[in-house]
Design a protein around this motif. Structure first.
Motif, PDB file in Angstrom:
ATOM      1  N   LEU A  76       0.832  -1.218   0.000  1.00 51.51           N
ATOM      2  CA  LEU A  76       0.000   0.000   0.000  1.00 51.51           C
ATOM      3  C   LEU A  76       0.862   1.263   0.000  1.00 51.51           C
ATOM      4  N   LYS A  77       1.986   1.233   0.688  1.00 43.22           N
ATOM      5  CA  LYS A  77       2.894   2.385   0.673  1.00 43.22           C
ATOM      6  C   LYS A  77       3.451   2.618  -0.726  1.00 43.22           C
ATOM      7  N   VAL A  78       3.841   1.533  -1.379  1.00 46.03           N
ATOM      8  CA  VAL A  78       4.346   1.642  -2.761  1.00 46.03           C
ATOM      9  C   VAL A  78       3.254   2.186  -3.669  1.00 46.03           C
ATOM     10  N   GLU A  79       2.046   1.626  -3.536  1.00 42.37           N
ATOM     11  CA  GLU A  79       0.926   2.094  -4.360  1.00 42.37           C
ATOM     12  C   GLU A  79       0.638   3.572  -4.084  1.00 42.37           C
ATOM     13  N   THR A  81       2.771   5.840  -3.072  1.00 45.00           N
ATOM     14  CA  THR A  81       3.849   6.622  -3.693  1.00 45.00           C
ATOM     15  C   THR A  81       3.623   6.757  -5.190  1.00 45.00           C
ATOM     16  N   VAL A  82       3.256   5.662  -5.835  1.00 46.13           N
ATOM     17  CA  VAL A  82       2.998   5.682  -7.281  1.00 46.13           C
ATOM     18  C   VAL A  82       1.826   6.608  -7.600  1.00 46.13           C
ATOM     19  N   LEU A  83       0.746   6.488  -6.821  1.00 42.93           N
ATOM     20  CA  LEU A  83      -0.431   7.321  -7.075  1.00 42.93           C
ATOM     21  C   LEU A  83      -0.135   8.805  -6.824  1.00 42.93           C
ATOM     22  N   ARG A  84       0.660   9.105  -5.799  1.00 37.91           N
ATOM     23  CA  ARG A  84       1.037  10.505  -5.546  1.00 37.91           C
ATOM     24  C   ARG A  84       1.859  11.054  -6.716  1.00 37.91           C
ATOM     25  N   ALA A  85       2.805  10.246  -7.192  1.00 40.47           N
ATOM     26  CA  ALA A  85       3.627  10.682  -8.332  1.00 40.47           C
ATOM     27  C   ALA A  85       2.755  10.903  -9.562  1.00 40.47           C
ATOM     28  N   THR A  86       1.810   9.982  -9.775  1.00 38.59           N
ATOM     29  CA  THR A  86       0.885  10.124 -10.919  1.00 38.59           C
ATOM     30  C   THR A  86       0.040  11.382 -10.762  1.00 38.59           C
TER      31      THR A  86
END
Length: 111
Positions: A76-79, A81-86
């Protein structure tokens, strides 16, 4: 006097018979106590073995759940981070597109 000796002799024989009976009963009870103590020790050993086994299974289960939850949290942390970057990339793209629009259209969009 002879009658008294005979009576005493009979009483002693009766007491000896009672003593022997009680002694045999005592030996029997001691054997029973020994058997029950052995059974008690065996039951305690079985209980402790079962308890130890269940504690080990519980510990393994808790560890498995902990590892699973740690993995899910990391995923969930990785997801996140990815969603924030997106989201940041999308925001930047929208800002770039808006900066290219004519001023009038931008004012209309802002209203």
């Amino acid at each position: 006097m002879e009658n008294q000796l005979e009576h005493l002799y009979n009483c002693v024989n009766t007491l000896v018979a009672k003593f022997n009976t009680l002694n045999a009963d005592n030996a029997s009870l001691n054997q029973r106590i020994t058997a029950l103590e052995q059974e008690k020790r065996q039951l305690i050993e079985q209980y402790n073995a079962q308890l130890s086994s269940k504690e080990q299974l519980h510990t393994e289960h808790v560890n498995t759940l902990q590892n699973l939850s740690d993995k899910q949290i990391n995923d969930l942390k990785v997801e996140n981070t990815v969603l924030r970057a997106t989201l940041i990339d999308t925001s930047d793209a929208i800002k770039t597109l808006m900066s290219r629009l004519p001023k009038v259209v931008q004012e209309e969009i802002e209203q």
